[in-house]
Design an enzyme around this catalytic site. Structure first.
Site, mmCIF file in Angstrom:
data_model
loop_
_atom_site.group_PDB
_atom_site.id
_atom_site.type_symbol
_atom_site.label_atom_id
_atom_site.label_comp_id
_atom_site.label_asym_id
_atom_site.label_seq_id
_atom_site.Cartn_x
_atom_site.Cartn_y
_atom_site.Cartn_z
ATOM 1 N N ASP A 181 4.466 -12.219 4.911
ATOM 2 C CA ASP A 181 4.812 -11.116 4.009
ATOM 3 C C ASP A 181 6.264 -11.280 3.587
ATOM 4 O O ASP A 181 7.117 -11.567 4.427
ATOM 5 C CB ASP A 181 4.608 -9.758 4.693
ATOM 6 C CG ASP A 181 4.429 -8.621 3.695
ATOM 7 O OD1 ASP A 181 5.290 -8.474 2.795
ATOM 8 O OD2 ASP A 181 3.442 -7.875 3.814
ATOM 9 N N SER B 35 7.059 4.957 1.636
ATOM 10 C CA SER B 35 5.696 5.177 1.160
ATOM 11 C C SER B 35 4.670 4.345 1.918
ATOM 12 O O SER B 35 3.468 4.632 1.848
ATOM 13 C CB SER B 35 5.601 4.882 -0.340
ATOM 14 O OG SER B 35 5.857 3.504 -0.597
ATOM 15 N N LEU C 88 4.420 4.138 5.180
ATOM 16 C CA LEU C 88 4.115 4.710 6.493
ATOM 17 C C LEU C 88 2.858 5.570 6.497
ATOM 18 O O LEU C 88 2.321 5.865 7.572
ATOM 19 C CB LEU C 88 5.312 5.517 7.000
ATOM 20 C CG LEU C 88 6.646 4.757 7.080
ATOM 21 C CD1 LEU C 88 7.704 5.619 7.753
ATOM 22 C CD2 LEU C 88 6.494 3.429 7.807
ATOM 23 N N LYS D 160 9.090 -6.737 6.629
ATOM 24 C CA LYS D 160 7.833 -6.373 7.284
ATOM 25 C C LYS D 160 7.411 -7.390 8.345
ATOM 26 O O LYS D 160 6.991 -7.015 9.449
ATOM 27 C CB LYS D 160 6.715 -6.214 6.247
ATOM 28 C CG LYS D 160 6.774 -4.941 5.459
ATOM 29 C CD LYS D 160 5.545 -4.814 4.557
ATOM 30 C CE LYS D 160 5.605 -3.536 3.741
ATOM 31 N NZ LYS D 160 4.441 -3.385 2.846
ATOM 32 N N CYS E 113 -16.716 -17.087 -6.311
ATOM 33 C CA CYS E 113 -18.090 -16.813 -6.741
ATOM 34 C C CYS E 113 -18.274 -15.317 -6.949
ATOM 35 O O CYS E 113 -19.012 -14.892 -7.847
ATOM 36 C CB CYS E 113 -19.093 -17.305 -5.697
ATOM 37 S SG CYS E 113 -19.146 -19.096 -5.462
ATOM 38 N N CYS F 259 -3.865 -0.389 -4.839
ATOM 39 C CA CYS F 259 -3.596 0.865 -4.126
ATOM 40 C C CYS F 259 -2.421 1.607 -4.762
ATOM 41 O O CYS F 259 -2.403 2.840 -4.788
ATOM 42 C CB CYS F 259 -3.306 0.581 -2.650
ATOM 43 S SG CYS F 259 -4.741 -0.022 -1.740
#
Length: 244
Positions: A60, A67, A69, A84, A170, A182
């Protein structure tokens, strides 16, 4: 061999006929790469470390924000602003010192993905963008690495294992023009825990040989009405990744 501490720590695994000592030793020897320490990667990493997976690769390039958490349960207020991958390694080390957490503070690209993922046995992809998912699928197929792929949004989630053909491309031949993330559409935090835990469970099954996995299948979970269904995926003969 398992130490006395490990025998006590994994006692509930050792009495399971599907895992036992042999399966626990397989977990200890396993190397799993986690792509994204977000909503899926956070709970998945917690359960894989707790289960005794010997090596976790934490991939990462982002920092912890407030935001995050609401759903990224690996982090707390004191981690805000921290990388992170590094913060995750610290917390996972406290959870299980027998787990070797390797930090990859980077974004996977065409130039580094094969080198990074080549050092692991299984790849768990919990990232939130189609470009990375398609790249990881190509690299895992070329390297012959099983890919546990999880995604979520709003109140629903999907989980599949790609190992050969059919592959992820595929299922998703091209990046959808109106791709939802998200960040754009939102997600209920507890759903991330459900899908991350299921992804960890499938990874543990792959490592230990327990039960039947989602190889070549897609599980679709609806958190609003608490239903799930599993569909078998079809290989695309014209797929540029796995097509013959």
């Amino acid at each position: 061999m398992l130490s006395d501490d490990e025998i006590d720590r994994y006692a509930r695994h050792l009495v399971l006929k599907e895992i036992g000592g042999h399966g626990q030793m397989a977990l200890k020897a396993a190397r799993v790469a986690l792509i994204g320490m977000g909503g899926i990667g956070s709970p998945a990493a917690l359960y894989l470390a707790a289960a005794g997976v010997g090596t976790l690769g934490l991939i990462d390039d982002d920092d912890v924000s407030l935001s995050n958490l609401q759903r990224q349960v690996l982090f707390g207020n004191t981690d805000i602003g921290a990388p992170k991958a590094e913060a995750a390694a610290t917390h996972l080390g406290h959870l299980n010192p027998h787990c070797d957490c390797r930090v990859h503070r980077l974004r996977l690209s065409e130039t580094n993905a094969a080198e990074v993922l080549g050092g692991y046995d299984i790849v768990l992809d919990g990232c939130d963008n189609f470009e990375t998912r398609l790249l990881v699928n190509r690299v895992c197929h070329d390297l012959k690495k099983p890919l546990v792929s999880a995604a979520l949004g709003r109140f629903s989630g999907q989980l599949a294992i790609f190992d050969g053909s059919p592959c992820y491309q595929c299922l998703v031949p091209d990046i959808p023009p109106d791709a939802e993330t998200c960040e754009r559409v939102g997600v209920v935090g507890a759903l991330a825990g459900v899908m991350g835990s299921l992804a960890a469970l499938e990874t543990i099954k792959l490592i230990t040989g327990a039960g039947e996995t989602l190889r070549g299948k897609l599980m679709i979970f609806d958190g609003l009405d608490m239903t799930s269904r599993i569909v078998r995926l079809a290989a695309d003969p014209a797929c540029p990744v796995c097509g013959v």
